[in-house]
Motif scaffolding. Structure first.
Motif, PDB file in Angstrom:
ATOM      1  N   GLN A 156       0.827  -1.201   0.000  1.00 37.17           N
ATOM      2  CA  GLN A 156       0.000   0.000   0.000  1.00 37.17           C
ATOM      3  C   GLN A 156       0.863   1.253   0.000  1.00 37.17           C
ATOM      4  OE1 GLN A 156      -3.112   0.012  -0.478  1.00 37.17           O
ATOM      5  NE2 GLN A 156      -3.997  -1.899   0.261  1.00 37.17           N
ATOM      6  N   ILE A 157       1.960   1.230   0.752  1.00 32.83           N
ATOM      7  CA  ILE A 157       2.876   2.373   0.774  1.00 32.83           C
ATOM      8  C   ILE A 157       3.458   2.602  -0.618  1.00 32.83           C
ATOM      9  CG2 ILE A 157       5.111   3.213   1.599  1.00 32.83           C
ATOM     10  CD1 ILE A 157       4.555   1.934   4.263  1.00 32.83           C
ATOM     11  N   LEU A 158       3.950   1.534  -1.229  1.00 35.24           N
ATOM     12  CA  LEU A 158       4.551   1.644  -2.556  1.00 35.24           C
ATOM     13  C   LEU A 158       3.546   2.174  -3.565  1.00 35.24           C
ATOM     14  CD1 LEU A 158       6.969   1.164  -4.436  1.00 35.24           C
ATOM     15  CD2 LEU A 158       6.141  -1.165  -4.760  1.00 35.24           C
ATOM     16  N   SER A 159       2.327   1.678  -3.505  1.00 34.68           N
ATOM     17  CA  SER A 159       1.290   2.107  -4.434  1.00 34.68           C
ATOM     18  C   SER A 159       0.963   3.585  -4.248  1.00 34.68           C
ATOM     19  CB  SER A 159       0.028   1.257  -4.232  1.00 34.68           C
ATOM     20  OG  SER A 159      -0.987   1.649  -5.132  1.00 34.68           O
ATOM     21  N   PHE A 160       0.864   4.018  -2.992  1.00 35.38           N
ATOM     22  CA  PHE A 160       0.575   5.421  -2.716  1.00 35.38           C
ATOM     23  C   PHE A 160       1.733   6.305  -3.151  1.00 35.38           C
ATOM     24  CE2 PHE A 160       0.305   9.202  -0.006  1.00 35.38           C
ATOM     25  CZ  PHE A 160      -1.003   9.588  -0.248  1.00 35.38           C
ATOM     26  N   GLU A 161       2.957   5.861  -2.884  1.00 37.21           N
ATOM     27  CA  GLU A 161       4.129   6.624  -3.294  1.00 37.21           C
ATOM     28  C   GLU A 161       4.187   6.738  -4.818  1.00 37.21           C
ATOM     29  OE1 GLU A 161       6.331   8.293  -1.667  1.00 37.21           O
ATOM     30  OE2 GLU A 161       5.828   7.743   0.387  1.00 37.21           O
ATOM     31  N   GLU A 162       3.731   5.713  -5.507  1.00 39.12           N
ATOM     32  CA  GLU A 162       3.721   5.740  -6.971  1.00 39.12           C
ATOM     33  C   GLU A 162       2.758   6.805  -7.471  1.00 39.12           C
ATOM     34  OE1 GLU A 162       4.011   2.436 -10.478  1.00 39.12           O
ATOM     35  OE2 GLU A 162       2.675   2.018  -8.812  1.00 39.12           O
ATOM     36  N   LEU A 163       1.588   6.910  -6.816  1.00 39.43           N
ATOM     37  CA  LEU A 163       0.637   7.950  -7.194  1.00 39.43           C
ATOM     38  C   LEU A 163       1.226   9.337  -6.947  1.00 39.43           C
ATOM     39  CD1 LEU A 163      -2.775   6.622  -5.810  1.00 39.43           C
ATOM     40  CD2 LEU A 163      -1.744   6.259  -8.042  1.00 39.43           C
ATOM     41  N   ALA A 164       1.877   9.496  -5.801  1.00 41.22           N
ATOM     42  CA  ALA A 164       2.485  10.783  -5.468  1.00 41.22           C
ATOM     43  C   ALA A 164       3.589  11.127  -6.463  1.00 41.22           C
ATOM     44  CB  ALA A 164       3.040  10.748  -4.049  1.00 41.22           C
TER      45      ALA A 164
END
Length: 258
Positions: A156-164
């Motif tokens: 979830q962290i990686l996915s959110f960081e990807e969006l950012a």
């Protein structure tokens, strides 16, 4: 001792000199000065993924991106080097982790099911679900839901960081061929809208989720440090963080065209 304005002016002069001379010494000066960014961003982007034993490899990818950022930095774009380098480093790290395919199909499926459940709940009820509401909607116990959130925390962290990262690239216009130009008044308005949307989305989170997000992203604390501050277990912090990121992704997804 130099004041901040004098140091800033000196750096600008060095950047101007580097553009003229392409001096390796000047480039290395900036790489050494901002080397901390590689480790910091690697830590935040991996989220301390417990099965990944090559953290130094991730940091190394970040350093390579930092060198590339220094070589390509354009002082005339009026962008802070820290901002430009951070986006470049984050992109390189995300790309590297994705290529390693660290997460099992099972974990990816769990994360997808969680995100789909949150999206469906919001569409039906027009609000963010609490964990109690989400577990009921999914037909599972609250304990099972929290275990799923903990297991998918790093993904979830990686996915959110990807969006950012994608939004950062868009706002900085790092790729003028494929990314719309957002410089000037229009770009500033868009970035303000993005900030307002993020702030509003965070405001809809539960108090403990807001606290964890703030401590992790604003104050730069690690999961273990947040656990000590809040006097709860690290696994509980991971669950809260994962839950918050799921909700933020769903609230911001349409704006970020995910």
């Amino acid at each position: 001792m130099q004041d901040s304005n004098e140091m800033k002016n000196n750096d600008e002069e060095l950047w101007a000199e580097y553009e003229r001379t392409k001096s390796v010494e000047i480039r290395n000066y900036f790489v050494e000065k901002y080397a901390y960014l590689a480790k910091y961003i690697a830590t935040k982007t991996t989220g301390g993924y417990q099965y990944f034993n090559h953290f130094e490899d991730v940091v190394h990818e970040g350093v390579i991106a930092l060198v590339d950022a220094a070589e390509k930095f354009d002082l005339k774009k009026n962008i802070k080097f820290e901002t430009y380098a951070s986006i470049k480093i984050k992109g390189a790290i995300i790309d590297y982790i994705r290529k390693q395919d660290l997460f099992s199909r099972r974990v990816k499926k769990i994360a997808r099911n969680l995100n789909d459940a949150v999206t469906e709940f919001i569409q039906i009820n027009g609000k963010i679900p609490s964990n109690e509401e989400l577990s009921k909607a999914m037909g599972i116990s609250l304990d099972s839901l929290e275990k799923m959130q903990y297991e998918t925390h790093s993904l979830q962290i990686l996915s959110f960081e990807e969006l950012a990262y994608e939004n950062g690239v868009k706002n900085l216009d790092l790729d003028p061929v494929s990314i719309p130009n957002t410089s000037g008044p229009e770009g500033e308005i868009e970035k303000k809208e993005m900030t307002d949307i993020l702030a509003d989305s965070i405001g809809h989170l539960k108090e403990n989720e807001q606290m964890v997000i703030s401590l992790y992203y604003r104050d730069g604390l690690k999961i273990k440090e947040i656990a000590e501050v809040l006097d709860i277990s690290s696994s509980r912090v991971s669950q809260i963080h994962s839950s918050a990121l799921q909700k933020l992704k769903n609230m911001m997804g349409n704006y970020m065209q995910v």
